[in-house]
Design a protein around this motif. Structure first.
Motif, PDB file in Angstrom:
ATOM      1  N   ASP A  64       0.867  -1.183   0.000  1.00 51.41           N
ATOM      2  CA  ASP A  64       0.000   0.000   0.000  1.00 51.41           C
ATOM      3  C   ASP A  64       0.907   1.237   0.000  1.00 51.41           C
ATOM      4  OD1 ASP A  64      -1.754   2.096   0.515  1.00 51.41           O
ATOM      5  OD2 ASP A  64      -2.889   0.994   2.044  1.00 51.41           O
ATOM      6  N   LEU A  65       1.298   1.667  -1.188  1.00 49.88           N
ATOM      7  CA  LEU A  65       2.283   2.729  -1.319  1.00 49.88           C
ATOM      8  C   LEU A  65       1.775   4.065  -0.794  1.00 49.88           C
ATOM      9  CD1 LEU A  65       3.833   1.886  -4.815  1.00 49.88           C
ATOM     10  CD2 LEU A  65       4.362   0.962  -2.552  1.00 49.88           C
ATOM     11  N   ALA A  66       0.495   4.319  -0.933  1.00 47.66           N
ATOM     12  CA  ALA A  66      -0.057   5.587  -0.434  1.00 47.66           C
ATOM     13  C   ALA A  66       0.057   5.654   1.093  1.00 47.66           C
ATOM     14  CB  ALA A  66      -1.510   5.740  -0.872  1.00 47.66           C
ATOM     15  N   ARG A  67      -0.279   4.563   1.760  1.00 47.92           N
ATOM     16  CA  ARG A  67      -0.171   4.549   3.233  1.00 47.92           C
ATOM     17  C   ARG A  67       1.297   4.551   3.668  1.00 47.92           C
ATOM     18  NH1 ARG A  67      -3.622   6.576   6.047  1.00 47.92           N
ATOM     19  NH2 ARG A  67      -3.375   5.163   7.787  1.00 47.92           N
ATOM     20  N   ALA A  68       2.143   3.859   2.925  1.00 45.57           N
ATOM     21  CA  ALA A  68       3.575   3.875   3.242  1.00 45.57           C
ATOM     22  C   ALA A  68       4.104   5.307   3.135  1.00 45.57           C
ATOM     23  CB  ALA A  68       4.343   2.951   2.295  1.00 45.57           C
ATOM     24  N   LYS A  69       3.674   6.019   2.132  1.00 50.97           N
ATOM     25  CA  LYS A  69       4.064   7.425   1.965  1.00 50.97           C
ATOM     26  C   LYS A  69       3.576   8.246   3.149  1.00 50.97           C
ATOM     27  CE  LYS A  69       2.327  10.976  -1.022  1.00 50.97           C
ATOM     28  NZ  LYS A  69       1.584  11.553   0.013  1.00 50.97           N
ATOM     29  N   ASP A  70       2.333   8.047   3.561  1.00 50.63           N
ATOM     30  CA  ASP A  70       1.768   8.811   4.679  1.00 50.63           C
ATOM     31  C   ASP A  70       2.506   8.553   5.995  1.00 50.63           C
ATOM     32  OD1 ASP A  70      -0.145   9.803   2.934  1.00 50.63           O
ATOM     33  OD2 ASP A  70      -1.731   8.442   3.615  1.00 50.63           O
ATOM     34  N   PHE A  71       2.756   7.289   6.298  1.00 47.63           N
ATOM     35  CA  PHE A  71       3.417   6.980   7.574  1.00 47.63           C
ATOM     36  C   PHE A  71       4.888   7.372   7.559  1.00 47.63           C
ATOM     37  CE2 PHE A  71      -0.388   4.418   8.254  1.00 47.63           C
ATOM     38  CZ  PHE A  71      -0.728   4.901   9.515  1.00 47.63           C
ATOM     39  N   SER A  72       5.540   7.253   6.416  1.00 48.67           N
ATOM     40  CA  SER A  72       6.937   7.701   6.362  1.00 48.67           C
ATOM     41  C   SER A  72       7.001   9.224   6.493  1.00 48.67           C
ATOM     42  CB  SER A  72       7.623   7.221   5.086  1.00 48.67           C
ATOM     43  OG  SER A  72       6.979   7.704   3.934  1.00 48.67           O
ATOM     44  N   ILE A  94      11.608   6.906   1.538  1.00 47.59           N
ATOM     45  CA  ILE A  94      10.426   6.043   1.456  1.00 47.59           C
ATOM     46  C   ILE A  94       9.217   6.856   1.003  1.00 47.59           C
ATOM     47  CG2 ILE A  94       8.817   4.611   2.789  1.00 47.59           C
ATOM     48  CD1 ILE A  94      11.325   3.867   4.552  1.00 47.59           C
ATOM     49  N   GLU A  95       9.080   8.054   1.546  1.00 44.56           N
ATOM     50  CA  GLU A  95       7.969   8.919   1.149  1.00 44.56           C
ATOM     51  C   GLU A  95       8.029   9.228  -0.347  1.00 44.56           C
ATOM     52  OE1 GLU A  95       6.000  13.223   2.379  1.00 44.56           O
ATOM     53  OE2 GLU A  95       8.052  12.782   2.999  1.00 44.56           O
ATOM     54  N   ALA A  99       5.378   8.123  -3.302  1.00 45.36           N
ATOM     55  CA  ALA A  99       4.744   9.088  -4.201  1.00 45.36           C
ATOM     56  C   ALA A  99       4.992   8.722  -5.665  1.00 45.36           C
ATOM     57  CB  ALA A  99       5.265  10.491  -3.918  1.00 45.36           C
ATOM     58  N   ALA A 100       6.169   8.147  -5.935  1.00 45.16           N
ATOM     59  CA  ALA A 100       6.524   7.775  -7.305  1.00 45.16           C
ATOM     60  C   ALA A 100       6.021   6.381  -7.692  1.00 45.16           C
ATOM     61  CB  ALA A 100       8.042   7.831  -7.461  1.00 45.16           C
ATOM     62  N   GLY A 101       5.434   5.670  -6.732  1.00 42.54           N
ATOM     63  CA  GLY A 101       4.961   4.321  -7.010  1.00 42.54           C
ATOM     64  C   GLY A 101       6.088   3.309  -7.154  1.00 42.54           C
TER      65      GLY A 101
END
Length: 128
Positions: A64-72, A94-95, A99-101
């Motif tokens: 879940d890249l969007a959530r990984a971006k948010d938590f990072s 990581i953020e 964002a870049a997928g």
């Protein structure tokens, strides 16, 4: 937890702003030099980081890249606040990868993240 200015038996260079582990001068400024406030800040910092790190791991595990971006992003902000720049830098990586997928770069950066988080946690324990 009682927080000393440096861990017992440690030199003053152990956590300098230059090593990116934790900026004790910044912590002293934020806490107003009050040991009880410093203790509370570090306890809250540690607890929030552990919760966000667990959420980041779950997001990465689910790809879940969007959530990984948010938590990072959350971790990056918290770590920068206390001068933990090495961990903040890997969180920024990581953020950006989220964002870049770029799930491959996230996977690569997670190893560095775990190493830096462990270093920081060990240092926080040494301060206790």
């Amino acid at each position: 937890m009682v927080i000393a200015s440096t861990p017992p038996g440690a030199g003053s260079a152990l956590a300098s702003p230059e090593d990116g582990l934790l900026d004790l001068a910044l912590l002293a400024e934020i806490s107003g030099g009050d040991a009880a406030v410093r203790e509370e800040i570090l306890a809250s910092f540690h607890q929030a980081n552990e919760l966000d790190a667990a959420a980041l791991r779950r997001a990465v595990g689910r790809n879940d890249l969007a959530r990984a971006k948010d938590f990072s992003h959350r971790l990056k902000g918290a770590t920068r606040t206390l001068g933990a720049t090495r961990l903040a830098q890997v969180c920024a990586r990581i953020e950006a990868a989220g964002a870049a997928g770029d799930s491959l770069d996230i996977q690569l950066a997670m190893g560095i993240f775990e190493t830096e988080l462990l270093r920081l946690n060990r240092y926080l324990e040494a301060l206790a």
